[in-house]
Design a protein around this motif. Structure first.
Motif, PDB file in Angstrom:
ATOM      1  N   ALA A 117     -27.120  38.519 -48.219  1.00  0.00           N
ATOM      2  CA  ALA A 117     -27.851  38.102 -49.419  1.00  0.00           C
ATOM      3  C   ALA A 117     -26.936  37.355 -50.377  1.00  0.00           C
ATOM      4  O   ALA A 117     -25.764  37.701 -50.543  1.00  0.00           O
ATOM      5  CB  ALA A 117     -28.446  39.331 -50.118  1.00  0.00           C
ATOM      6  N   ASN A 118     -27.472  36.308 -50.967  1.00  0.00           N
ATOM      7  CA  ASN A 118     -26.780  35.525 -51.998  1.00  0.00           C
ATOM      8  C   ASN A 118     -25.555  34.772 -51.478  1.00  0.00           C
ATOM      9  O   ASN A 118     -24.683  34.395 -52.262  1.00  0.00           O
ATOM     10  CB  ASN A 118     -26.366  36.430 -53.175  1.00  0.00           C
ATOM     11  N   GLU A 119     -25.492  34.561 -50.164  1.00  0.00           N
ATOM     12  CA  GLU A 119     -24.384  33.782 -49.607  1.00  0.00           C
ATOM     13  C   GLU A 119     -24.907  32.461 -49.053  1.00  0.00           C
ATOM     14  O   GLU A 119     -26.064  32.347 -48.646  1.00  0.00           O
ATOM     15  CB  GLU A 119     -23.674  34.571 -48.490  1.00  0.00           C
ATOM     16  N   GLU A 120     -24.041  31.463 -49.046  1.00  0.00           N
ATOM     17  CA  GLU A 120     -24.405  30.151 -48.540  1.00  0.00           C
ATOM     18  C   GLU A 120     -24.339  30.136 -47.006  1.00  0.00           C
ATOM     19  O   GLU A 120     -23.365  30.620 -46.421  1.00  0.00           O
ATOM     20  CB  GLU A 120     -23.471  29.078 -49.100  1.00  0.00           C
ATOM     21  N   LYS A 121     -25.351  29.548 -46.408  1.00  0.00           N
ATOM     22  CA  LYS A 121     -25.400  29.508 -44.944  1.00  0.00           C
ATOM     23  C   LYS A 121     -24.199  28.771 -44.357  1.00  0.00           C
ATOM     24  O   LYS A 121     -23.621  29.207 -43.347  1.00  0.00           O
ATOM     25  CB  LYS A 121     -26.698  28.846 -44.487  1.00  0.00           C
ATOM     26  N   ASN A 122     -23.793  27.664 -44.962  1.00  0.00           N
ATOM     27  CA  ASN A 122     -22.676  26.899 -44.413  1.00  0.00           C
ATOM     28  C   ASN A 122     -21.381  27.694 -44.409  1.00  0.00           C
ATOM     29  O   ASN A 122     -20.575  27.576 -43.479  1.00  0.00           O
ATOM     30  CB  ASN A 122     -22.491  25.593 -45.185  1.00  0.00           C
ATOM     31  N   ASP A 123     -21.161  28.498 -45.442  1.00  0.00           N
ATOM     32  CA  ASP A 123     -19.979  29.365 -45.453  1.00  0.00           C
ATOM     33  C   ASP A 123     -20.035  30.361 -44.306  1.00  0.00           C
ATOM     34  O   ASP A 123     -19.026  30.629 -43.638  1.00  0.00           O
ATOM     35  CB  ASP A 123     -19.866  30.114 -46.782  1.00  0.00           C
ATOM     36  N   TRP A 124     -21.210  30.931 -44.084  1.00  0.00           N
ATOM     37  CA  TRP A 124     -21.395  31.909 -43.010  1.00  0.00           C
ATOM     38  C   TRP A 124     -21.169  31.262 -41.639  1.00  0.00           C
ATOM     39  O   TRP A 124     -20.530  31.846 -40.762  1.00  0.00           O
ATOM     40  CB  TRP A 124     -22.803  32.482 -43.111  1.00  0.00           C
ATOM     41  N   LEU A 125     -21.663  30.037 -41.476  1.00  0.00           N
ATOM     42  CA  LEU A 125     -21.436  29.312 -40.231  1.00  0.00           C
ATOM     43  C   LEU A 125     -19.952  29.027 -40.039  1.00  0.00           C
ATOM     44  O   LEU A 125     -19.403  29.220 -38.946  1.00  0.00           O
ATOM     45  CB  LEU A 125     -22.223  28.000 -40.217  1.00  0.00           C
TER      46      LEU A 125
END
Length: 228
Positions: free
Chosen positions: A53-61
């Motif tokens: 939650a509240n995290e950017e998808k690109n960072d997670w990728l």
């Protein structure tokens, strides 16, 4: 590097390539620690790979692309001595599948290569990409490029082909080291992640379809058959 030596029971104490590390104080380092903690806690892979939650998808990728790059490096480093131009004159996944190398620089057209040469070009290419701040920015003041998702798909698809080659052609050394459980766990994590975000085309899984369905039931059904 002691944990690597323990993991592989002394067979190797190094990766095929140096490990990419996240910079101190970055959000990606925090996400990396979060992901590792979730895995250690024994959470279900289906939950572990979900975007926090509240995290950017690109960072997670970005965090997972780098992590899988490091882990596949480790796996290939263990069997690299067995993967030679003589034993593997082409980069293949069994008799029906052959992978050709292209990088738009030195190999502008898909080119057949011996598996170890393909691996060297692949790891060099990924290493350049993940260390280039234009492709993989590490600070919040630098935006991710518009092509970031497609780049992640390309990297992960090519890393998946390493899994295919290792499982089909070099799994005996992994078994002899008693490390098949570790490789299977890494593979499961990879499959759950790429199917969560549709990052590898369904057709790529064909060489390991049976294994994938055994280790990761129903995950391939999440991918549209016509996904490009």
């Amino acid at each position: 590097m002691a944990y690597i030596k323990d993991l592989w029971k002394g067979k190797k104490d190094q990766t095929f390539r140096p490990k990419k590390k996240f910079e101190d104080g970055t959000n990606q380092l925090s996400l990396h620690k979060y992901a590792k903690a979730s895995l250690k806690a024994g959470l279900d892979f289906a939950e572990v790979v979900k975007l926090p939650a509240n995290e950017e998808k690109n960072d997670w990728l970005a965090v997972h692309v780098v992590d899988f790059f490091n882990r596949v490096n480790l796996i290939y480093g263990v069997i690299a001595d067995y993967c030679t131009a003589e034993s593997c004159p082409k980069m293949s996944g069994g008799p029906k599948f052959e992978y050709f190398w292209a990088d738009d620089v030195n190999f502008k057209k898909p080119t057949a290569l011996p598996a170890p040469e393909y691996m060297t070009h692949l790891m060099d290419w990924i290493e350049r990409k993940v260390n280039d701040p234009k492709d993989f920015p590490t600070t919040t003041d630098v935006p991710f490029p518009k092509h970031f998702t497609s780049l992640c798909k390309k990297i992960l698809t090519r890393l998946y082909r390493v899994f295919v080659h290792v499982y089909i052609h070099h799994f005996s050394p992994i078994v002899s080291l008693g490390s098949e459980a570790h490789v299977n766990q890494c593979y499961k994590h990879f499959v759950y992640f790429v199917t969560e975000f549709a990052l590898v085309d369904l057709k790529e899984f064909e060489p390991l379809a049976q294994l994938t369905n055994q280790l990761c039931p129903n995950r391939l059904r999440m991918l549209p058959s016509s996904h490009k």
